[in-house]
Design an enzyme around this catalytic site. Structure first.
Site, PDB file in Angstrom:
ATOM      1  N   GLY A  92       0.220   5.604  -7.160  1.00  0.00           N
ATOM      2  CA  GLY A  92       0.608   4.307  -7.691  1.00  0.00           C
ATOM      3  C   GLY A  92       0.644   3.277  -6.575  1.00  0.00           C
ATOM      4  N   GLY A  93       0.842   2.026  -6.950  1.00  0.00           N
ATOM      5  CA  GLY A  93       0.923   0.964  -5.960  1.00  0.00           C
ATOM      6  C   GLY A  93      -0.433   0.324  -5.698  1.00  0.00           C
ATOM      7  N   ILE A  95      -2.484  -2.056  -2.314  1.00  0.00           N
ATOM      8  CA  ILE A  95      -3.104  -1.817  -1.013  1.00  0.00           C
ATOM      9  C   ILE A  95      -2.035  -1.671   0.071  1.00  0.00           C
ATOM     10  CG2 ILE A  95      -3.331  -4.290  -0.457  1.00  0.00           C
ATOM     11  CD1 ILE A  95      -5.998  -1.646   0.331  1.00  0.00           C
ATOM     12  N   THR A  96      -2.246  -0.735   0.988  1.00  0.00           N
ATOM     13  CA  THR A  96      -1.378  -0.638   2.150  1.00  0.00           C
ATOM     14  C   THR A  96      -2.194  -0.160   3.348  1.00  0.00           C
ATOM     15  OG1 THR A  96       0.818   0.038   2.908  1.00  0.00           O
ATOM     16  CG2 THR A  96      -0.568   1.748   1.910  1.00  0.00           C
ATOM     17  N   HIS A  98      -2.218   2.329   6.906  1.00  0.00           N
ATOM     18  CA  HIS A  98      -1.659   3.410   7.715  1.00  0.00           C
ATOM     19  C   HIS A  98      -2.323   3.372   9.082  1.00  0.00           C
ATOM     20  CE1 HIS A  98       0.285   4.902   4.208  1.00  0.00           C
ATOM     21  NE2 HIS A  98      -0.814   5.341   3.631  1.00  0.00           N
ATOM     22  N   GLY A 166       4.352   4.907  -2.376  1.00  0.00           N
ATOM     23  CA  GLY A 166       3.476   5.076  -3.531  1.00  0.00           C
ATOM     24  C   GLY A 166       3.293   6.563  -3.765  1.00  0.00           C
ATOM     25  N   GLY A 177       3.590   9.412  -0.790  1.00  0.00           N
ATOM     26  CA  GLY A 177       4.985   9.242  -0.401  1.00  0.00           C
ATOM     27  C   GLY A 177       5.302   7.921   0.243  1.00  0.00           C
ATOM     28  N   ALA A 179       5.577   5.280   4.003  1.00  0.00           N
ATOM     29  CA  ALA A 179       5.026   4.933   5.315  1.00  0.00           C
ATOM     30  C   ALA A 179       5.981   3.952   5.987  1.00  0.00           C
ATOM     31  CB  ALA A 179       3.637   4.314   5.172  1.00  0.00           C
ATOM     32  N   CYS A 195       0.507  -4.468  -0.478  1.00  0.00           N
ATOM     33  CA  CYS A 195       1.078  -4.064  -1.768  1.00  0.00           C
ATOM     34  C   CYS A 195       0.760  -5.061  -2.881  1.00  0.00           C
ATOM     35  CB  CYS A 195       2.586  -3.850  -1.658  1.00  0.00           C
ATOM     36  SG  CYS A 195       3.042  -2.650  -0.390  1.00  0.00           S
TER      37      CYS A 195
END
Length: 235
Positions: A92-93, A95-96, A98, A166, A177, A179, A195
């Site tokens: 879910g969620g 854009i992010t 890492h 997410g 999970g 970040a 996000c």
């Protein structure tokens, strides 16, 4: 006390970690399927395995299943030039990012061992991070309607996201999970709408405290608070 297996995967390519999570999730789903087929499905004795994985990734953007491609502000060629990978994934969620200096946690939990409530699960992950930040003098907060942990969430114009979340859940088995930005290079967030939320900032523990932190110490704090919030022992 319930035991959860802990592994620190170190610096891991995103796709490798994603595939590993998927393998663990499918193993647990197969165990549940076999128990149902044998007429022996009992949530108290299900031999599924609960795990918590830590990792760091090389620079990568991940877009959730309902996310919008428009929230990635670079095209494929520009991503390649900057050495940033990109994956459209099944959490879910939106854009992010890492990258190095960020603690990424992937709990692979059978919620039938805990509580079959995704809202409770996400709030529990948030609480774990809020408790961790408090140990460093930072007041983590929730933002109504927005998953994750923020600083100054209620002060318009000063909201800063410090931990994105997410998840995916299948047959009550979780993956993906959280970040937490510890010593993260925040410049990477300039090339996305984090996000999918317009007009809000992203921050890190390093930026807020004015110095880099020992990653191992932050990891230990998260582990301690995971045990406290979920009532488990990491082994």
């Amino acid at each position: 006390m319930k035991q959860v297996l802990f592994s620190d995967l170190g610096l891991k390519p995103y796709k490798d970690a994603w595939d590993y999570q998927e393998t663990l999730l499918q193993e647990n789903i197969a165990i549940k399927g076999a128990a149902r087929a044998a007429g022996e499905y009992d949530v108290l004795t299900l031999p599924t395995t609960d795990r918590l994985l830590f990792t760091e990734h090389e620079p990568v953007y991940t877009l959730g299943k309902s996310g919008k491609e428009a929230n990635v502000l670079l095209d494929g060629e520009q991503l390649a030039q900057k050495g940033i990978s990109y994956f459209h994934i099944n959490r879910g969620g939106d854009i992010t990012f890492h990258g190095p200096g960020q603690i990424v946690g992937y709990p692979i939990l059978d919620l039938e061992h805990f509580k079959t409530d995704l809202g409770w699960y996400l709030r529990s992950l948030e609480e774990m991070i809020i408790l961790t930040l408090a140990e460093y003098g930072l007041k983590g907060e929730r933002s109504p309607g927005e998953t994750g942990v923020w600083l100054d969430a209620s002060i318009k114009g000063r909201e800063r996201k410090i931990c994105a979340m997410g998840i995916r859940c299948s047959r009550w088995i979780t993956m993906h999970g959280f970040a937490l930005n510890v010593n993260t290079n925040l410049n990477y967030f300039n090339f996305i709408i984090p996000c999918g939320i317009q007009g809000k900032q992203v921050t890190s523990m390093e930026k807020e405290l004015g110095h880099p932190l020992a990653m191992d110490a932050v990891k230990q704090s998260i582990k301690n608070n995971f045990e406290k919030v979920f009532g488990v022992q990491l082994v």
